[in-house]
Write a protein that holds these residues in place. Sequence first.
Motif, short mmCIF file in Angstrom:
data_model
loop_
_atom_site.label_atom_id
_atom_site.label_comp_id
_atom_site.label_asym_id
_atom_site.label_seq_id
_atom_site.Cartn_x
_atom_site.Cartn_y
_atom_site.Cartn_z
N ASN A 110 29.32 34.97 61.48
CA ASN A 110 29.68 34.38 59.82
C ASN A 110 30.10 33.10 60.20
OD1 ASN A 110 28.62 36.40 58.21
ND2 ASN A 110 30.14 37.62 59.17
N ARG A 111 29.42 31.80 59.59
CA ARG A 111 29.96 30.60 59.83
C ARG A 111 31.03 30.05 58.85
NH1 ARG A 111 24.84 27.06 59.50
NH2 ARG A 111 24.24 28.48 57.67
N TRP A 112 31.96 29.38 59.38
CA TRP A 112 33.11 28.86 58.34
C TRP A 112 33.16 27.28 58.44
CZ3 TRP A 112 35.98 31.51 54.86
CH2 TRP A 112 36.11 33.06 54.78
N ASN A 113 33.74 26.62 57.34
CA ASN A 113 33.96 25.33 57.39
C ASN A 113 35.37 25.28 56.72
OD1 ASN A 113 31.32 24.87 57.78
ND2 ASN A 113 31.06 23.61 55.84
N VAL A 114 36.10 24.52 57.48
CA VAL A 114 37.58 24.08 56.92
C VAL A 114 37.39 22.75 56.36
CG1 VAL A 114 39.96 23.98 57.02
CG2 VAL A 114 38.89 25.84 58.30
N GLN A 115 37.68 22.49 55.11
CA GLN A 115 37.38 21.05 54.52
C GLN A 115 38.88 20.51 53.90
OE1 GLN A 115 34.56 20.25 50.89
NE2 GLN A 115 36.68 21.18 50.02
#
Length: 124
Positions: A110-115
Amino acid sequence: MNQTLEVAFLGVSDVDVSKDFYTRAGFNPDHDSVVHEGLRFVQMTPPGSGCSIAFGEGITEVVPGGAHLMLCADDITAARQHLLDAGFDVSEVDVQPWGHFVYFSDPDGNRWNVQYLPHRHTND
């Protein structure tokens, strides 16, 4: 009328491994309940968030690794360092004109971005 996004469901292959991963990422383990054999519900919330993630056994048909979600942070460097300190494989900071990002994945992919959005923090 107001509406809020409260929970996003993730598909995971091992509930305990995922719970450990997200706990190390700093998520609060809000709820972990085995309703009956074949039905377990785990809800975890990132610090400061009004939206949680949920995963478990028998609660979603989302395939493990099929999610792509985004966290928002007020300090991208600190967020990245926290993930590194927790032993995660996290990207370098990707600086774009509209925001700064780091990327990581959970054990199922499961992919995550932190913005981080600098325009939100110009008066900090």
